[in-house]
Motif scaffolding. Structure first.
Motif, PDB file in Angstrom:
ATOM      1  N   ILE A  61      44.280  27.461  37.498  1.00  0.00           N
ATOM      2  CA  ILE A  61      45.290  26.410  37.493  1.00  0.00           C
ATOM      3  C   ILE A  61      46.097  26.544  38.778  1.00  0.00           C
ATOM      4  CG2 ILE A  61      47.340  25.523  36.294  1.00  0.00           C
ATOM      5  CD1 ILE A  61      45.663  27.196  33.872  1.00  0.00           C
ATOM      6  N   TRP A  62      46.103  25.482  39.591  1.00  0.00           N
ATOM      7  CA  TRP A  62      46.867  25.483  40.840  1.00  0.00           C
ATOM      8  C   TRP A  62      48.179  24.766  40.610  1.00  0.00           C
ATOM      9  CZ3 TRP A  62      41.596  24.355  40.903  1.00  0.00           C
ATOM     10  CH2 TRP A  62      40.793  25.304  41.540  1.00  0.00           C
ATOM     11  N   THR A  63      49.258  25.353  41.110  1.00  0.00           N
ATOM     12  CA  THR A  63      50.587  24.812  40.852  1.00  0.00           C
ATOM     13  C   THR A  63      51.594  25.354  41.858  1.00  0.00           C
ATOM     14  OG1 THR A  63      52.287  24.554  39.140  1.00  0.00           O
ATOM     15  CG2 THR A  63      51.135  26.668  39.215  1.00  0.00           C
ATOM     16  N   GLU A  64      52.779  24.777  41.886  1.00  0.00           N
ATOM     17  CA  GLU A  64      53.890  25.345  42.641  1.00  0.00           C
ATOM     18  C   GLU A  64      54.808  26.171  41.726  1.00  0.00           C
ATOM     19  OE1 GLU A  64      54.605  22.384  46.405  1.00  0.00           O
ATOM     20  OE2 GLU A  64      55.764  21.991  44.596  1.00  0.00           O
ATOM     21  N   TYR A  65      54.476  26.259  40.449  1.00  0.00           N
ATOM     22  CA  TYR A  65      55.267  27.044  39.504  1.00  0.00           C
ATOM     23  C   TYR A  65      55.157  28.517  39.885  1.00  0.00           C
ATOM     24  CZ  TYR A  65      56.889  28.985  35.050  1.00  0.00           C
ATOM     25  OH  TYR A  65      57.566  29.682  34.089  1.00  0.00           O
ATOM     26  N   SER A  66      56.274  29.143  40.194  1.00  0.00           N
ATOM     27  CA  SER A  66      56.263  30.487  40.772  1.00  0.00           C
ATOM     28  C   SER A  66      56.570  31.607  39.788  1.00  0.00           C
ATOM     29  CB  SER A  66      57.273  30.549  41.925  1.00  0.00           C
ATOM     30  OG  SER A  66      58.579  30.311  41.442  1.00  0.00           O
ATOM     31  N   SER A  67      56.807  31.306  38.532  1.00  0.00           N
ATOM     32  CA  SER A  67      57.257  32.332  37.592  1.00  0.00           C
ATOM     33  C   SER A  67      56.190  32.863  36.647  1.00  0.00           C
ATOM     34  CB  SER A  67      58.429  31.784  36.769  1.00  0.00           C
ATOM     35  OG  SER A  67      59.521  31.500  37.616  1.00  0.00           O
ATOM     36  N   ALA A  89      46.271  28.345  23.741  1.00  0.00           N
ATOM     37  CA  ALA A  89      46.492  28.756  25.123  1.00  0.00           C
ATOM     38  C   ALA A  89      45.691  30.011  25.459  1.00  0.00           C
ATOM     39  CB  ALA A  89      47.980  29.015  25.357  1.00  0.00           C
ATOM     40  N   ASP A  90      45.452  30.210  26.749  1.00  0.00           N
ATOM     41  CA  ASP A  90      44.728  31.371  27.256  1.00  0.00           C
ATOM     42  C   ASP A  90      45.695  32.325  27.950  1.00  0.00           C
ATOM     43  OD1 ASP A  90      42.052  30.473  26.590  1.00  0.00           O
ATOM     44  OD2 ASP A  90      42.289  29.003  28.200  1.00  0.00           O
ATOM     45  N   GLU A  91      45.368  33.600  27.913  1.00  0.00           N
ATOM     46  CA  GLU A  91      46.217  34.606  28.558  1.00  0.00           C
ATOM     47  C   GLU A  91      46.060  34.564  30.074  1.00  0.00           C
ATOM     48  OE1 GLU A  91      47.108  39.410  28.594  1.00  0.00           O
ATOM     49  OE2 GLU A  91      45.624  38.591  27.207  1.00  0.00           O
ATOM     50  N   VAL A  92      47.173  34.626  30.773  1.00  0.00           N
ATOM     51  CA  VAL A  92      47.164  34.718  32.237  1.00  0.00           C
ATOM     52  C   VAL A  92      46.739  36.137  32.594  1.00  0.00           C
ATOM     53  CG1 VAL A  92      48.566  34.655  34.328  1.00  0.00           C
ATOM     54  CG2 VAL A  92      48.954  32.967  32.505  1.00  0.00           C
ATOM     55  N   ARG A  93      45.702  36.253  33.403  1.00  0.00           N
ATOM     56  CA  ARG A  93      45.205  37.559  33.833  1.00  0.00           C
ATOM     57  C   ARG A  93      45.688  37.925  35.225  1.00  0.00           C
ATOM     58  NH1 ARG A  93      41.954  40.435  30.164  1.00  0.00           N
ATOM     59  NH2 ARG A  93      41.624  39.019  28.433  1.00  0.00           N
ATOM     60  N   GLN A  94      45.832  36.918  36.097  1.00  0.00           N
ATOM     61  CA  GLN A  94      46.241  37.197  37.473  1.00  0.00           C
ATOM     62  C   GLN A  94      46.875  35.959  38.065  1.00  0.00           C
ATOM     63  OE1 GLN A  94      43.047  38.459  40.010  1.00  0.00           O
ATOM     64  NE2 GLN A  94      44.412  39.089  41.645  1.00  0.00           N
ATOM     65  N   VAL A  95      47.821  36.168  38.979  1.00  0.00           N
ATOM     66  CA  VAL A  95      48.463  35.076  39.710  1.00  0.00           C
ATOM     67  C   VAL A  95      48.341  35.392  41.193  1.00  0.00           C
ATOM     68  CG1 VAL A  95      50.587  33.798  40.096  1.00  0.00           C
ATOM     69  CG2 VAL A  95      50.088  34.693  37.815  1.00  0.00           C
ATOM     70  N   ILE A  96      47.845  34.420  41.958  1.00  0.00           N
ATOM     71  CA  ILE A  96      47.663  34.591  43.396  1.00  0.00           C
ATOM     72  C   ILE A  96      48.567  33.598  44.120  1.00  0.00           C
ATOM     73  CG2 ILE A  96      46.019  34.527  45.308  1.00  0.00           C
ATOM     74  CD1 ILE A  96      43.809  34.962  43.158  1.00  0.00           C
ATOM     75  N   ARG A  97      49.298  34.069  45.114  1.00  0.00           N
ATOM     76  CA  ARG A  97      50.237  33.231  45.879  1.00  0.00           C
ATOM     77  C   ARG A  97      49.596  32.798  47.196  1.00  0.00           C
ATOM     78  NH1 ARG A  97      56.248  35.276  47.678  1.00  0.00           N
ATOM     79  NH2 ARG A  97      56.895  33.361  48.706  1.00  0.00           N
ATOM     80  N   VAL A 105      57.628  24.086  52.169  1.00  0.00           N
ATOM     81  CA  VAL A 105      58.630  23.733  51.170  1.00  0.00           C
ATOM     82  C   VAL A 105      58.529  24.650  49.960  1.00  0.00           C
ATOM     83  CG1 VAL A 105      59.397  21.916  49.590  1.00  0.00           C
ATOM     84  CG2 VAL A 105      58.707  21.337  51.917  1.00  0.00           C
ATOM     85  N   ALA A 106      57.328  24.777  49.422  1.00  0.00           N
ATOM     86  CA  ALA A 106      57.114  25.601  48.230  1.00  0.00           C
ATOM     87  C   ALA A 106      55.698  26.157  48.274  1.00  0.00           C
ATOM     88  CB  ALA A 106      57.306  24.764  46.972  1.00  0.00           C
ATOM     89  N   ASP A 107      55.569  27.463  48.092  1.00  0.00           N
ATOM     90  CA  ASP A 107      54.245  28.078  48.069  1.00  0.00           C
ATOM     91  C   ASP A 107      53.450  27.573  46.870  1.00  0.00           C
ATOM     92  OD1 ASP A 107      54.770  29.515  50.357  1.00  0.00           O
ATOM     93  OD2 ASP A 107      55.240  31.374  49.314  1.00  0.00           O
ATOM     94  N   ASP A 108      52.146  27.738  46.951  1.00  0.00           N
ATOM     95  CA  ASP A 108      51.242  27.361  45.876  1.00  0.00           C
ATOM     96  C   ASP A 108      50.750  28.620  45.183  1.00  0.00           C
ATOM     97  OD1 ASP A 108      51.033  24.433  46.325  1.00  0.00           O
ATOM     98  OD2 ASP A 108      50.286  25.087  48.271  1.00  0.00           O
TER      99      ASP A 108
END
Length: 115
Positions: A61-67, A89-97, A105-108
């Protein structure tokens, strides 16, 4: 929202923040669901080896949501259900910035779920 995100993040996902574990080892549950703008790619594969199965990415999932953090739960689509497991819902395993290369303006972020 950056100009690129404005035209590309047109889908909705719902995320539930994991509130952690108590000193006694019990789950503290999840925060209320939050709807975010996103885009996504689904793909499910599983590699079997002699030592068992390897965890692989189910959805990106690509987003600007940073939290988002590992241990949170995310669902493609909108939900108001207080329980992410009941919502499917599925468990978040990893978040890449990723850097906002064009607008600054805002990282992805790529939020990866696994099986």
């Amino acid at each position: 929202m950056s100009a690129a995100a404005n035209w590309s993040y047109t889908a909705t996902a719902t995320i539930w923040k994991n509130l952690g574990i108590s000193d006694g080892g019990d789950s503290l549950g999840f925060a209320a669901p939050v709807a975010i703008f996103c885009d996504y790619e689904g793909g499910l594969s599983k590699r079997l080896a002699s030592l068992g199965a390897e965890i692989v990415v189910k959805n990106t999932i690509w987003t600007e949501y940073s939290s988002a953090d590992a241990g949170d739960y995310i669902l493609i689509g909108a939900s108001t259900d207080a329980d992410p497991l009941a919502a499917g819902a599925d468990e978040v395993r990893q978040v890449i910035r990723y850097a906002d290369t064009f607008d600054r303006v805002a990282d992805d972020y790529a939020i990866l779920t696994g099986v």
